[in-house]
Scaffold this motif. Structure first.
Motif, mmCIF file in Angstrom:
data_model
loop_
_atom_site.group_PDB
_atom_site.id
_atom_site.type_symbol
_atom_site.label_atom_id
_atom_site.label_comp_id
_atom_site.label_asym_id
_atom_site.label_seq_id
_atom_site.Cartn_x
_atom_site.Cartn_y
_atom_site.Cartn_z
ATOM 1 N N UNK A 14 31.116 25.495 45.494
ATOM 2 C CA UNK A 14 29.748 25.103 45.832
ATOM 3 C C UNK A 14 29.142 24.142 44.812
ATOM 4 N N UNK A 15 29.532 24.292 43.565
ATOM 5 C CA UNK A 15 28.881 23.534 42.498
ATOM 6 C C UNK A 15 29.726 22.387 41.955
ATOM 7 N N UNK A 16 31.014 22.321 42.346
ATOM 8 C CA UNK A 16 31.964 21.369 41.779
ATOM 9 C C UNK A 16 32.064 21.535 40.264
ATOM 10 N N UNK A 17 31.914 22.777 39.796
ATOM 11 C CA UNK A 17 32.008 23.095 38.381
ATOM 12 C C UNK A 17 33.302 23.868 38.140
ATOM 13 N N UNK A 18 34.364 23.182 37.659
ATOM 14 C CA UNK A 18 35.646 23.857 37.510
ATOM 15 C C UNK A 18 35.689 24.865 36.368
ATOM 16 N N UNK A 19 34.628 24.953 35.573
ATOM 17 C CA UNK A 19 34.637 25.949 34.500
ATOM 18 C C UNK A 19 34.624 27.373 35.047
ATOM 19 N N UNK A 20 34.337 27.524 36.335
ATOM 20 C CA UNK A 20 34.420 28.852 36.944
ATOM 21 C C UNK A 20 35.865 29.286 37.172
ATOM 22 N N UNK A 21 36.816 28.355 37.177
ATOM 23 C CA UNK A 21 38.199 28.742 37.450
ATOM 24 C C UNK A 21 38.790 29.635 36.358
ATOM 25 N N UNK A 22 38.634 29.313 35.073
ATOM 26 C CA UNK A 22 39.125 30.252 34.066
ATOM 27 C C UNK A 22 38.457 31.626 34.163
ATOM 28 N N UNK A 23 37.186 31.666 34.511
ATOM 29 C CA UNK A 23 36.515 32.951 34.698
ATOM 30 C C UNK A 23 37.159 33.727 35.847
ATOM 31 N N UNK A 24 37.470 33.008 36.924
ATOM 32 C CA UNK A 24 38.143 33.655 38.051
ATOM 33 C C UNK A 24 39.501 34.181 37.626
ATOM 34 N N UNK A 25 40.236 33.364 36.872
ATOM 35 C CA UNK A 25 41.553 33.776 36.378
ATOM 36 C C UNK A 25 41.461 35.076 35.595
ATOM 37 N N UNK A 26 40.509 35.134 34.695
ATOM 38 C CA UNK A 26 40.346 36.319 33.852
ATOM 39 C C UNK A 26 39.991 37.547 34.685
ATOM 40 N N UNK A 27 39.056 37.387 35.611
ATOM 41 C CA UNK A 27 38.645 38.530 36.433
ATOM 42 C C UNK A 27 39.799 39.031 37.291
ATOM 43 N N UNK A 28 40.570 38.123 37.870
ATOM 44 C CA UNK A 28 41.664 38.522 38.742
ATOM 45 C C UNK A 28 42.817 39.124 37.947
ATOM 46 N N UNK A 29 43.040 38.633 36.736
ATOM 47 C CA UNK A 29 44.055 39.244 35.883
ATOM 48 C C UNK A 29 43.675 40.673 35.527
ATOM 49 N N UNK A 30 42.404 40.916 35.260
ATOM 50 C CA UNK A 30 41.951 42.276 34.960
ATOM 51 C C UNK A 30 42.123 43.175 36.173
ATOM 52 N N UNK A 31 41.840 42.642 37.352
ATOM 53 C CA UNK A 31 42.023 43.427 38.568
ATOM 54 C C UNK A 31 43.479 43.838 38.736
ATOM 55 N N UNK A 32 44.398 42.886 38.532
ATOM 56 C CA UNK A 32 45.824 43.195 38.686
ATOM 57 C C UNK A 32 46.315 44.152 37.599
ATOM 58 N N UNK A 33 45.775 44.038 36.402
ATOM 59 C CA UNK A 33 46.171 44.961 35.344
ATOM 60 C C UNK A 33 45.760 46.390 35.679
ATOM 61 N N UNK A 34 44.613 46.526 36.331
ATOM 62 C CA UNK A 34 44.135 47.854 36.707
ATOM 63 C C UNK A 34 44.863 48.403 37.922
ATOM 64 N N UNK A 35 45.257 47.515 38.845
ATOM 65 C CA UNK A 35 45.957 47.956 40.057
ATOM 66 C C UNK A 35 47.103 46.978 40.327
ATOM 67 N N UNK A 36 48.220 47.124 39.663
ATOM 68 C CA UNK A 36 49.304 46.148 39.787
ATOM 69 C C UNK A 36 50.143 46.286 41.044
ATOM 70 N N UNK A 37 50.111 47.423 41.713
ATOM 71 C CA UNK A 37 51.102 47.684 42.761
ATOM 72 C C UNK A 37 50.735 47.098 44.114
ATOM 73 N N UNK A 38 49.528 47.280 44.556
ATOM 74 C CA UNK A 38 49.178 46.924 45.939
ATOM 75 C C UNK A 38 47.824 46.232 46.023
#
Length: 442
Positions: free
Chosen positions: A88-112
């Motif tokens: 929406x904003x054309x601000x790519x600085x949100x991508x590293x934030x997304x990466x970090x949040x999604x990595x934390x999600x997978x670390x908490x629930x890696x299987x499914x």
């Protein structure tokens, strides 16, 4: 497998797309260059919350996760919302934030963790890492074959990778599982790429007829207006863009579309005004390049150079945040910089994805470098599906003209101008001059 046209005439739509918004298509991650494919998977999402609503949702999830940091689903949702906020904003600085949040999600629930895998696929698409996007989508589908959002990510990735049969299959699977705005707009794009613009319009009209959310309706009207614009009908296109903005005044793509139509209709002052407003809202490289080329066509070289400078800065910012967009940068270099650098960039892009967009861009860069014998087969590959794309036809015609193939050049230059007499403020006049020199008429 049933073919898309059969399904388009038999299945009913099912309303708004709010659940899909954060996943995007090729999200405005940077968007494609003008004249080639503004409906590219990058720009096409619908039913998404506006910026204020999305910001409130992000803030709520941030508060929730501070209190409940072990919520894997919450981290996946936040990551997906960051991807959407970047769109929406054309601000790519949100991508590293997304990466970090999604990595934390997978670390908490890696299987499914299907939601995190799907959002990682959307993030990879936004960064133009289409092989990664495909692989994440495949993993999500392996865990949850009915998870329709993953098929949207897969369709976009396969399209950009040049996997024609695979993209059609993914779109069909998406239609089977979730007949709605996400699936019908992808079906329309698929049909248009294969030279079936009338059927693409039918699909978009079905989506519009069933859309009740203003953002969905604006999105569908914009897509239909784009078909009109790229078919050389700027009057109906202008009306469509205006209707889209009446549905959702914040929908920036329709504002930029209105500028394109105004330029085609001979109102450059209005076009510059609307482009400037679009850039102020969302500084996409696509809009900056279109405004720069319009200014250049008007003889405003200093103003054009300023847009090109901003475009380069936006590309550098995107690269610093993990976006690999050698296609847009290569196109820009071919016409406004160093053709040799354009060829180097686009050769690398061609190794990563064999899409028609890259074939056309590389062919043109090779032509600009004087390598027309190598360019011509690539120009043919770009048009292999029958896409009625004026810029592609112009590029092929100019390459043939450079090779002394006058009859073929005359045919393709005339085709470009028949498809859209205003396909580019810089190249359409050049096409007319070249065609006249060959003794042809549009």
């Amino acid at each position: 497998m049933r073919r898309l046209p059969l399904l388009l005439t038999t299945v009913a739509l099912c309303g708004t797309l709010a659940a899909f918004g954060a996943l995007g298509r090729e999200g405005p991650a940077p968007a494609p260059a003008p004249g080639a494919d503004r409906r590219d998977a990058g720009t096409a999402t619908a039913g998404t919350p506006d910026g204020d609503a999305l910001g409130r949702s992000i803030a709520a999830d941030q508060r929730h996760l501070r209190e409940t940091p072990q919520d894997a689903g919450g981290w996946a949702r936040l990551g997906a919302q960051y991807v959407e906020q970047a769109r929406l904003t054309a601000d790519p600085s949100y991508y590293p934030k997304a990466d970090e949040a999604l990595a934390r999600s997978l670390a908490l629930r890696p299987a499914d963790n299907v939601d995190a895998l799907t959002a990682l696929g959307a993030l990879a698409n936004a960064r133009h890492l289409f092989t990664e996007a495909r692989d994440f989508a495949d993993r999500a589908i392996g865990l949850a074959p009915l998870h329709w959002q993953a098929y949207a990510v897969l369709a976009d990735a396969r399209t950009q990778l040049g996997d024609d049969a695979g993209a059609t299959e993914a779109v069909q699977d998406l239609l089977d599982r979730h007949p709605g705005t996400a699936s019908f707009t992808r079906a329309a794009y698929e049909l248009e790429q294969h030279g079936r613009a009338d059927e693409a319009r039918q699909a978009l009209q079905q989506a519009l007829d069933s859309a009740y959310d203003p953002a969905d309706r604006a999105f569908c009207r914009y897509q239909i207006a784009e078909l009109d614009q790229d078919s050389g009908r700027p009057g109906p296109a202008l009306a469509g863009y205006r209707e889209a903005l009446a549905d959702d005044a914040s929908f920036t793509p329709a504002l930029a579309g209105r500028a394109r139509a105004e330029a085609a209709l001979g109102d450059p002052d209005a076009a510059v005004r609307d482009y400037t407003a679009a850039v102020a809202r969302v500084p996409l490289p696509q809009y900056l390049l279109e405004l720069g080329e319009l200014q250049e066509s008007l003889g405003h070289r200093t103003a054009a150079e300023e847009q090109y400078r901003l475009l380069t800065a936006e590309q550098q910012l995107a690269a610093a945040n993990g976006v690999l967009d050698d296609l847009t940068l290569g196109r820009f270099q071919a016409d406004h910089g160093d053709p040799a650098q354009a060829v180097a960039l686009l050769r690398g892009e061609w190794e990563r994805r064999r899409s028609v967009l890259v074939a056309d861009a590389l062919a043109w860069a090779l032509h600009r470098q004087g390598k027309d014998e190598e360019a011509l087969p690539l120009a043919g590959q770009a048009r292999r599906h029958g896409w009625r794309n004026a810029l592609f036809a112009y590029h092929q015609g100019e390459i043939e003209r450079a090779l002394g193939r006058q009859d073929a050049a005359r045919e393709h230059l005339a085709e470009a101008l028949r498809l859209d007499p205003h396909f580019s403020p810089l190249h359409a006049p050049q096409a007319r001059s070249a065609l006249a020199a060959l003794g042809g008429t549009p």
